[in-house]
Design a protein around this motif. Sequence first.
Motif, PDB file in Angstrom:
ATOM      1  N   GLY A 290      -8.230  14.023  -4.402  1.00 52.97           N
ATOM      2  CA  GLY A 290      -9.188  13.274  -3.605  1.00 52.97           C
ATOM      3  C   GLY A 290      -8.742  11.879  -3.229  1.00 52.97           C
ATOM      4  O   GLY A 290      -9.555  10.948  -3.199  1.00 52.97           O
ATOM      5  N   ALA A 291      -7.445  11.707  -2.913  1.00 55.18           N
ATOM      6  CA  ALA A 291      -6.947  10.394  -2.476  1.00 55.18           C
ATOM      7  C   ALA A 291      -7.616  10.001  -1.168  1.00 55.18           C
ATOM      8  O   ALA A 291      -7.948  10.853  -0.333  1.00 55.18           O
ATOM      9  CB  ALA A 291      -5.439  10.428  -2.320  1.00 55.18           C
ATOM     10  N   ASP A 292      -7.806   8.714  -0.972  1.00 56.02           N
ATOM     11  CA  ASP A 292      -8.502   8.192   0.202  1.00 56.02           C
ATOM     12  C   ASP A 292      -7.562   8.165   1.407  1.00 56.02           C
ATOM     13  O   ASP A 292      -6.563   7.438   1.394  1.00 56.02           O
ATOM     14  CB  ASP A 292      -9.013   6.782  -0.091  1.00 56.02           C
ATOM     15  CG  ASP A 292      -9.834   6.214   1.065  1.00 56.02           C
ATOM     16  OD1 ASP A 292     -10.122   6.961   2.020  1.00 56.02           O
ATOM     17  OD2 ASP A 292     -10.183   5.020   1.004  1.00 56.02           O
ATOM     18  N   PRO A 293      -7.871   8.924   2.476  1.00 49.55           N
ATOM     19  CA  PRO A 293      -7.005   8.892   3.661  1.00 49.55           C
ATOM     20  C   PRO A 293      -6.916   7.513   4.307  1.00 49.55           C
ATOM     21  O   PRO A 293      -5.956   7.220   5.021  1.00 49.55           O
ATOM     22  CB  PRO A 293      -7.672   9.897   4.609  1.00 49.55           C
ATOM     23  CG  PRO A 293      -8.455  10.801   3.719  1.00 49.55           C
ATOM     24  CD  PRO A 293      -8.936   9.928   2.596  1.00 49.55           C
ATOM     25  N   ALA A 294      -7.910   6.655   4.060  1.00 50.14           N
ATOM     26  CA  ALA A 294      -7.892   5.315   4.644  1.00 50.14           C
ATOM     27  C   ALA A 294      -6.717   4.485   4.130  1.00 50.14           C
ATOM     28  O   ALA A 294      -6.282   3.547   4.788  1.00 50.14           O
ATOM     29  CB  ALA A 294      -9.202   4.600   4.360  1.00 50.14           C
ATOM     30  N   SER A 295      -6.218   4.820   2.951  1.00 50.11           N
ATOM     31  CA  SER A 295      -5.069   4.106   2.394  1.00 50.11           C
ATOM     32  C   SER A 295      -3.849   5.032   2.325  1.00 50.11           C
ATOM     33  O   SER A 295      -3.089   5.007   1.360  1.00 50.11           O
ATOM     34  CB  SER A 295      -5.400   3.560   1.006  1.00 50.11           C
ATOM     35  OG  SER A 295      -5.787   4.610   0.140  1.00 50.11           O
ATOM     36  N   SER A 296      -3.669   5.834   3.362  1.00 45.49           N
ATOM     37  CA  SER A 296      -2.631   6.868   3.342  1.00 45.49           C
ATOM     38  C   SER A 296      -1.221   6.285   3.269  1.00 45.49           C
ATOM     39  O   SER A 296      -0.319   6.905   2.701  1.00 45.49           O
ATOM     40  CB  SER A 296      -2.753   7.764   4.574  1.00 45.49           C
ATOM     41  OG  SER A 296      -2.625   7.001   5.767  1.00 45.49           O
ATOM     42  N   ASP A 297      -1.011   5.086   3.844  1.00 45.72           N
ATOM     43  CA  ASP A 297       0.334   4.505   3.819  1.00 45.72           C
ATOM     44  C   ASP A 297       0.798   4.167   2.410  1.00 45.72           C
ATOM     45  O   ASP A 297       2.000   4.022   2.171  1.00 45.72           O
ATOM     46  CB  ASP A 297       0.388   3.242   4.683  1.00 45.72           C
ATOM     47  CG  ASP A 297       0.634   3.556   6.157  1.00 45.72           C
ATOM     48  OD1 ASP A 297       1.040   4.701   6.449  1.00 45.72           O
ATOM     49  OD2 ASP A 297       0.416   2.674   6.999  1.00 45.72           O
ATOM     50  N   THR A 298      -0.149   4.035   1.476  1.00 44.63           N
ATOM     51  CA  THR A 298       0.223   3.710   0.094  1.00 44.63           C
ATOM     52  C   THR A 298       0.005   4.892  -0.851  1.00 44.63           C
ATOM     53  O   THR A 298       0.014   4.717  -2.066  1.00 44.63           O
ATOM     54  CB  THR A 298      -0.580   2.496  -0.421  1.00 44.63           C
ATOM     55  OG1 THR A 298      -1.981   2.798  -0.381  1.00 44.63           O
ATOM     56  CG2 THR A 298      -0.300   1.264   0.418  1.00 44.63           C
ATOM     57  N   LEU A 299      -0.143   6.106  -0.304  1.00 39.83           N
ATOM     58  CA  LEU A 299      -0.397   7.275  -1.151  1.00 39.83           C
ATOM     59  C   LEU A 299       0.685   7.453  -2.212  1.00 39.83           C
ATOM     60  O   LEU A 299       0.390   7.665  -3.389  1.00 39.83           O
ATOM     61  CB  LEU A 299      -0.491   8.536  -0.288  1.00 39.83           C
ATOM     62  CG  LEU A 299      -0.523   9.862  -1.071  1.00 39.83           C
ATOM     63  CD1 LEU A 299      -1.801   9.961  -1.882  1.00 39.83           C
ATOM     64  CD2 LEU A 299      -0.367  11.049  -0.129  1.00 39.83           C
ATOM     65  N   VAL A 300       1.950   7.391  -1.807  1.00 41.81           N
ATOM     66  CA  VAL A 300       3.054   7.609  -2.747  1.00 41.81           C
ATOM     67  C   VAL A 300       3.007   6.577  -3.879  1.00 41.81           C
ATOM     68  O   VAL A 300       3.309   6.895  -5.031  1.00 41.81           O
ATOM     69  CB  VAL A 300       4.400   7.546  -2.004  1.00 41.81           C
ATOM     70  CG1 VAL A 300       5.565   7.575  -2.981  1.00 41.81           C
ATOM     71  CG2 VAL A 300       4.508   8.715  -1.032  1.00 41.81           C
TER      72      VAL A 300
END
Length: 492
Positions: A290-300
């Motif tokens: 359930g990671a937030d897509p709004a912060s996708s650039d920092t997912l890794v």
Amino acid sequence: MSTAPGFVAVVAVTLATLAIGTWGLRFSRTTSDFFVASRTVRPGLNASAIGGEYLSAASFLGVAGLLLTFGAEMLWYPIGWTAGYLVLLVLVAAPLRRSGAYTLPDFAEARLGSRSVRNTCSVLVVAIGWLYLLPQFEGAGITLAAAIDAPRWVGPVVVGLVVLVNVGSGGMRSITFVQAFQYWLKLTALLVPIAVLLVIYAQDNVSGESATAAAWSVPLGGAGAQGLYTTYSLVIATFLGTMGLPHVVVRFYTNPDGRAARRTTLVVLALLGVFYVLPPLYAALGRAYGADPASSDTLVLDLPRLITPGPLGDVLTGLVTAGAFAAFLSTSSGLAIAVAGVLTQDVTTRRLPEVTAFRVAAAAAVGVPLVAALALPDVGVARAVGLAFAVAASTFCPLLVLGIWWRGLTAAGAVAGLLVGGAGSVAAVGYTLAHESSEGWFDVVVGQPAAWSVPLAFAVMVLVSRRTTAPAHARRFMVRLHTPENLDLDRS
């Protein structure tokens, strides 16, 4: 949240980069060392260096974020970025090395005997290099902000300074060792954390977002005709744009001969194939947890702490931070070398000694996009890189393919095609970066210009060339491009 692991990772990568660059400085003694490492880099080392500079912020951070947000259709990015080397292998690698050039403008002038073609190519190399550097600096700001809570301006400034020191001190010879090290660091920085996180995932038995899983895995996501156009245009840009990236092409000039250039490309295909298996796994785990897509650039960067809070998550975060920072340093170094090489030969070297001119040019190559990144901190990482590929595919791809394989290409045709393809794709890039995306056809077509700008550039080059005269030396130069080195008695 502890920032110590991220801080240690950034410091360690910076020190290692400077140390290896300083060690490589011992081998940089001549002008040829600065520009093309005296053409003595062997395939294995060169392939690692290419992997190091090619796997940029978009590859390390952007692919996983795009897959998290938009689903499986975004797999076309890593597929295209890898397949581009297959096209380069078949059509460009060996003949380009046999040309004896230092840069893309060198090749264009030698092939077509025209200063106008050279000047046009020089402007495009600098434009593509700066456009590609912009997301590297932005990614550095995002990474340091996420890892150590630093202000967004710190990352671009640190990366810019480290790159400038390394590039200015040893040139291509020094950077080759740095980039080879950074490829293996980036691979390790993704591989070890994902292996640990997959073990934890298997133990947790997380079910994921079953309601959206089916739609997420459909390659075109139900976007209809617009989705089809976007996909095909993206495929064209990524498949054909690789051969037009100045920091990629310049590395093939460092091989001893055309055969080594082909072998280098084969090894690069293997290295990229291994690397690009990993970002989709991060995206899949992000969906499951359930990671937030709004912060996708920092997912890794965020995923280790999301899955396993505590000391283990901090250590894994430090490792991926090290890999991300290495990505910015290596790609930025390669771009700085390519842009500085062109600026040196066409601008600064007329008034300064060559090595001094190279260092001045390197400062300009790094400084201009650094200022732009500080002024425009919200350009999407993968988005900007994708647009750079579209510009490269619309300009240098037609020039290289026709210049290598068609004797009828003329200087007038080349300039006309470069101007049309370049103007169309650059205008599309400017519009896209200045406007928010929408669902209208105009924005879709302009947002992914390669589907129309690449065929247009090819068509203009061919039509204008058929109405003008090819250079007198074209046949002889074509023989040189396609003759194996052990049979070519007149090569430099």
